[in-house]
Design a protein around this motif. Structure first.
Motif, PDB file in Angstrom:
ATOM      1  N   PRO A 180       0.819  -1.232   0.000  1.00 55.57           N
ATOM      2  CA  PRO A 180       0.000   0.000   0.000  1.00 55.57           C
ATOM      3  C   PRO A 180       0.843   1.268   0.000  1.00 55.57           C
ATOM      4  O   PRO A 180       0.480   2.250  -0.654  1.00 55.57           O
ATOM      5  CB  PRO A 180      -0.802  -0.129   1.307  1.00 55.57           C
ATOM      6  CG  PRO A 180      -0.845  -1.575   1.596  1.00 55.57           C
ATOM      7  CD  PRO A 180       0.435  -2.136   1.093  1.00 55.57           C
ATOM      8  N   ALA A 181       1.940   1.267   0.741  1.00 50.41           N
ATOM      9  CA  ALA A 181       2.789   2.452   0.777  1.00 50.41           C
ATOM     10  C   ALA A 181       3.383   2.750  -0.591  1.00 50.41           C
ATOM     11  O   ALA A 181       3.493   3.909  -0.994  1.00 50.41           O
ATOM     12  CB  ALA A 181       3.908   2.252   1.810  1.00 50.41           C
ATOM     13  N   ASP A 186       3.435   6.172  -5.451  1.00 48.66           N
ATOM     14  CA  ASP A 186       3.270   6.292  -6.908  1.00 48.66           C
ATOM     15  C   ASP A 186       2.202   7.331  -7.245  1.00 48.66           C
ATOM     16  O   ASP A 186       2.394   8.187  -8.119  1.00 48.66           O
ATOM     17  CB  ASP A 186       2.886   4.935  -7.510  1.00 48.66           C
ATOM     18  CG  ASP A 186       4.076   4.002  -7.657  1.00 48.66           C
ATOM     19  OD1 ASP A 186       5.217   4.487  -7.520  1.00 48.66           O
ATOM     20  OD2 ASP A 186       3.878   2.799  -7.915  1.00 48.66           O
ATOM     21  N   LEU A 187       1.085   7.268  -6.529  1.00 47.10           N
ATOM     22  CA  LEU A 187       0.016   8.232  -6.769  1.00 47.10           C
ATOM     23  C   LEU A 187       0.470   9.659  -6.447  1.00 47.10           C
ATOM     24  O   LEU A 187       0.211  10.596  -7.205  1.00 47.10           O
ATOM     25  CB  LEU A 187      -1.197   7.889  -5.904  1.00 47.10           C
ATOM     26  CG  LEU A 187      -2.229   6.911  -6.470  1.00 47.10           C
ATOM     27  CD1 LEU A 187      -3.379   6.765  -5.499  1.00 47.10           C
ATOM     28  CD2 LEU A 187      -2.750   7.346  -7.833  1.00 47.10           C
ATOM     29  N   ALA A 188       1.135   9.820  -5.325  1.00 46.51           N
ATOM     30  CA  ALA A 188       1.577  11.152  -4.905  1.00 46.51           C
ATOM     31  C   ALA A 188       2.547  11.766  -5.906  1.00 46.51           C
ATOM     32  O   ALA A 188       2.619  12.991  -6.051  1.00 46.51           O
ATOM     33  CB  ALA A 188       2.232  11.081  -3.531  1.00 46.51           C
ATOM     34  N   ILE A 192       1.080   6.513 -12.639  1.00 47.61           N
ATOM     35  CA  ILE A 192      -0.129   5.690 -12.644  1.00 47.61           C
ATOM     36  C   ILE A 192       0.062   4.395 -13.422  1.00 47.61           C
ATOM     37  O   ILE A 192      -0.907   3.792 -13.893  1.00 47.61           O
ATOM     38  CB  ILE A 192      -1.312   6.487 -13.219  1.00 47.61           C
ATOM     39  CG1 ILE A 192      -0.988   7.039 -14.601  1.00 47.61           C
ATOM     40  CG2 ILE A 192      -1.736   7.587 -12.268  1.00 47.61           C
ATOM     41  CD1 ILE A 192      -2.177   7.692 -15.270  1.00 47.61           C
ATOM     42  N   ASN A 193       1.324   3.966 -13.559  1.00 48.19           N
ATOM     43  CA  ASN A 193       1.558   2.636 -14.116  1.00 48.19           C
ATOM     44  C   ASN A 193       1.014   1.590 -13.154  1.00 48.19           C
ATOM     45  O   ASN A 193       1.210   1.677 -11.943  1.00 48.19           O
ATOM     46  CB  ASN A 193       3.056   2.394 -14.323  1.00 48.19           C
ATOM     47  CG  ASN A 193       3.621   3.294 -15.417  1.00 48.19           C
ATOM     48  OD1 ASN A 193       2.930   3.599 -16.389  1.00 48.19           O
ATOM     49  ND2 ASN A 193       4.862   3.727 -15.251  1.00 48.19           N
ATOM     50  N   ASP A 194       0.308   0.614 -13.694  1.00 51.70           N
ATOM     51  CA  ASP A 194      -0.300  -0.463 -12.896  1.00 51.70           C
ATOM     52  C   ASP A 194      -1.333   0.075 -11.915  1.00 51.70           C
ATOM     53  O   ASP A 194      -1.580  -0.519 -10.863  1.00 51.70           O
ATOM     54  CB  ASP A 194       0.776  -1.245 -12.124  1.00 51.70           C
ATOM     55  CG  ASP A 194       1.812  -1.870 -13.042  1.00 51.70           C
ATOM     56  OD1 ASP A 194       1.402  -2.389 -14.101  1.00 51.70           O
ATOM     57  OD2 ASP A 194       3.009  -1.821 -12.716  1.00 51.70           O
ATOM     58  N   VAL A 195      -1.935   1.222 -12.248  1.00 53.93           N
ATOM     59  CA  VAL A 195      -2.978   1.811 -11.414  1.00 53.93           C
ATOM     60  C   VAL A 195      -4.192   2.101 -12.286  1.00 53.93           C
ATOM     61  O   VAL A 195      -4.057   2.646 -13.397  1.00 53.93           O
ATOM     62  CB  VAL A 195      -2.499   3.115 -10.744  1.00 53.93           C
ATOM     63  CG1 VAL A 195      -3.631   3.772  -9.958  1.00 53.93           C
ATOM     64  CG2 VAL A 195      -1.311   2.840  -9.832  1.00 53.93           C
ATOM     65  N   SER A 196      -5.359   1.716 -11.820  1.00 47.56           N
ATOM     66  CA  SER A 196      -6.577   1.996 -12.584  1.00 47.56           C
ATOM     67  C   SER A 196      -6.878   3.483 -12.548  1.00 47.56           C
ATOM     68  O   SER A 196      -6.631   4.152 -11.541  1.00 47.56           O
ATOM     69  CB  SER A 196      -7.755   1.210 -12.000  1.00 47.56           C
ATOM     70  OG  SER A 196      -8.051   1.675 -10.702  1.00 47.56           O
ATOM     71  N   LEU A 197      -7.401   4.012 -13.647  1.00 48.07           N
ATOM     72  CA  LEU A 197      -7.672   5.445 -13.756  1.00 48.07           C
ATOM     73  C   LEU A 197      -9.129   5.755 -13.453  1.00 48.07           C
ATOM     74  O   LEU A 197     -10.023   5.016 -13.862  1.00 48.07           O
ATOM     75  CB  LEU A 197      -7.353   5.930 -15.166  1.00 48.07           C
ATOM     76  CG  LEU A 197      -5.888   5.830 -15.614  1.00 48.07           C
ATOM     77  CD1 LEU A 197      -5.783   6.207 -17.080  1.00 48.07           C
ATOM     78  CD2 LEU A 197      -5.018   6.712 -14.762  1.00 48.07           C
ATOM     79  N   PRO A 198      -9.397   6.841 -12.761  1.00 49.71           N
ATOM     80  CA  PRO A 198     -10.792   7.259 -12.565  1.00 49.71           C
ATOM     81  C   PRO A 198     -11.388   7.720 -13.885  1.00 49.71           C
ATOM     82  O   PRO A 198     -10.679   8.174 -14.797  1.00 49.71           O
ATOM     83  CB  PRO A 198     -10.673   8.409 -11.568  1.00 49.71           C
ATOM     84  CG  PRO A 198      -9.283   8.911 -11.730  1.00 49.71           C
ATOM     85  CD  PRO A 198      -8.445   7.734 -12.098  1.00 49.71           C
TER      86      PRO A 198
END
Length: 526
Positions: A180-181, A186-188, A192-198
């Motif tokens: 989670p950290a 990554d978000l901060a 956004i690689n490997d992160v779903s986009l809103p």
């Protein structure tokens, strides 16, 4: 452990770097902290008992008699050193403890132990606030509340256990299993690689908004950051602000303490001086009596003794040769202390800033203790040096001349030290201080009366500022006042002027060093 120290209105701060004296043991470090920081109402025995309690509380009993260590000194491990730093702060039983990256440079197991210890402190009723970068998942789950910052803006504040739920609610969740950290960092940073986009960001990309795109068709870090800030402001911020703005009632006694800015010292001025004096001797005795330093002094003494072996003063040429030895002694014990003292305040600046910020002692008590604790140590090596040189070279064999020579050299050392302290405290930069000291000492040496007797009048004033010159004149007086009134063009007089000049340098240079430290704006207070 039962604490009898009130924790109200006390705060501790543990810096990222471990600022500790390397030659003190763990027990000595925490004992000195207790004696300086705990209230005057506690006896010396009670303060020492508190230090032992903290040692056992932090699990440091096995290494309590081990030196802290540093770059060139073997000592305790990194985790133990960090615990000592924390012990320095919790020794006053603070209600609020700040830590700047307490796990920096530690392996995962040691870092977990440190965070577990901090969690135990928090569960004991204290508030622990820490900054941390890239914690493991085990570390992350030990935090109660979390503040996530990005480019100085607040992205999340709330329970750590609800962090992932919140970001999923705004359309951001990891596409693969990850810490989670790591996901939050990554978000901060807008990664956004490997992160779903809103959906809002997806729409911006599809609409071809140039500011919202990068070359690979994904939202830029700036747009991601903007979205996260807006999401927090609209969904969470208002509720949290209202909850945090609820006033907490304070009783009248506590209000009085909050409004009072009067500094509360843990020890009187003379106690501060005594504690710092003995701490200074314990810390620096290892450097003063290192084999390298002893070898340097004694080997120089032996070489000088062999070069001037049983020299005499029967004719002017022999007298001139022996006067050369006296001048070298004046130069050596003027040069050596200057370049040792230069390092004093620049090297201790971090420690001085840290301890003064914590109101551990007055600057005047520190300065006087720091500059006098060297004196007993400074006398030993010159005496050993002169015991070798004096008798090998066949200088004036009488009790009074020998002790007067020792006193003259000691006075030269203390004056030269003052110059080094003043240069170091004024510049607080080792490169610049060393350069200035080299030029100054070289000038004093050249004007010292041996190389040039007839100094041009426009430059002759330099010699009266030179401790080499005054020391050389005194040494000539001690050795040859019964032989000739003039040696090598230097007139031998009563010596009162030279003694007065050296004493003026002893106090004048130190006063300049003290003013320079006051100018640093560490913490006001004499």
């Amino acid at each position: 452990m039962t604490n009898h120290i009130p924790s109200s209105l006390r705060a501790g701060f543990v810096t990222q770097d471990d600022v500790l004296f390397p030659h003190l043991t763990v027990k000595e470090t925490l004992t000195y902290a207790a004696r300086l920081r705990l209230p005057k109402a506690y006896t010396k025995e009670q303060k020492e008992k508190r230090a032992l309690d903290v040692i056992y509380e932090l699990g440091l009993e096995r290494c309590q008699d081990t030196m802290i260590g540093g770059s060139f000194v073997r000592g305790v491990s990194g985790g133990e050193r960090k615990r000592v730093c924390i012990g320095n702060e919790i020794i006053i039983n603070p209600s609020l403890l700040f830590l700047d990256e307490p796990t920096s440079g530690l392996d995962s197991t040691t870092a977990l132990r440190i965070v577990q210890m901090l969690q135990d402190i928090a569960e004991a009723g204290k508030t622990v606030v820490t900054t941390i970068h890239q914690p493991s998942s085990r570390l992350f789950h030990k935090f109660d509340k979390l503040i996530l910052l990005g480019k100085g803006s607040l992205l999340y504040f709330g329970k750590a256990s609800e962090t992932m739920t919140y970001f999923q609610s705004i359309g951001c969740s990891p596409l693969i299993s990850m810490n989670p950290a790591e996901f939050l960092l990554d978000l901060a940073n807008g990664n956004i690689n490997d992160v779903s986009l809103p959906s809002e960001l997806e729409d911006k990309v599809q609409m071809g908004n140039a500011e919202a795109e990068t070359q690979n068709g994904k939202p830029s870090p700036a747009v991601v950051h903007e979205y996260l800030v807006e999401a927090y402001e609209t969904r969470v911020a208002e509720t949290e602000k209202k909850r945090l703005m609820v006033p907490i009632p304070l009783d009248e006694a506590l209000k009085t303490k909050v409004c009072s800015h009067k500094r509360q010292w843990g020890a009187s001025w003379d106690e501060q001086f005594s504690i710092l004096f003995w701490r200074g001797i314990k810390e620096r005795r290892h450097d003063y009596f290192s084999w390298l330093r002893i070898t340097q002094v004694l080997s120089t003494a032996v070489i000088l003794g062999l070069l001037w072996w049983q020299s005499d003063t029967k004719n002017p040429k022999d007298l001139q040769d022996q006067a050369g030895l006296l001048f070298f002694i004046a130069v050596f014990w003027g040069f050596f202390p200057v370049f040792t003292a230069i390092f004093t305040f620049p090297q201790e600046r971090a420690m001085l800033s840290k301890e003064r910020a914590a109101d551990m002692y007055r600057l005047s008590a520190y300065f006087l203790a720091r500059t006098t604790s060297d004196l007993p140590l400074d006398l030993i090596l010159p005496v050993l040096f002169l015991l070798v040189v004096y008798f090998m070279a066949g200088l004036r064999l009488s009790v009074a001349p020998f002790f007067l020579t020792v006193l003259t050299v000691f006075l030269c050392i203390v004056a030269a030290q003052g110059l080094g302290l003043a240069i170091g405290a004024t510049l607080m930069d080792l490169k610049r201080a060393t350069t200035l000291a080299s030029v100054t000492v070289m000038t004093f040496m050249l004007a010292g009366g041996f190389f040039v007797q007839r100094v041009p009048i426009f430059f002759s004033w330099i010699r009266y500022m030179s401790f080499n010159y005054h020391t050389y004149k005194l040494l000539l007086k001690v050795q040859y006042e019964h032989i000739s009134p003039v040696i090598n063009g230097i007139r031998i007089d009563s010596g009162a002027t030279e003694v007065a000049a050296l004493i003026a340098m002893v106090f004048g240079y130190r006063f300049l060093a003290y003013l320079s430290l006051r100018r640093m704006k560490l913490q006001s207070g004499a």
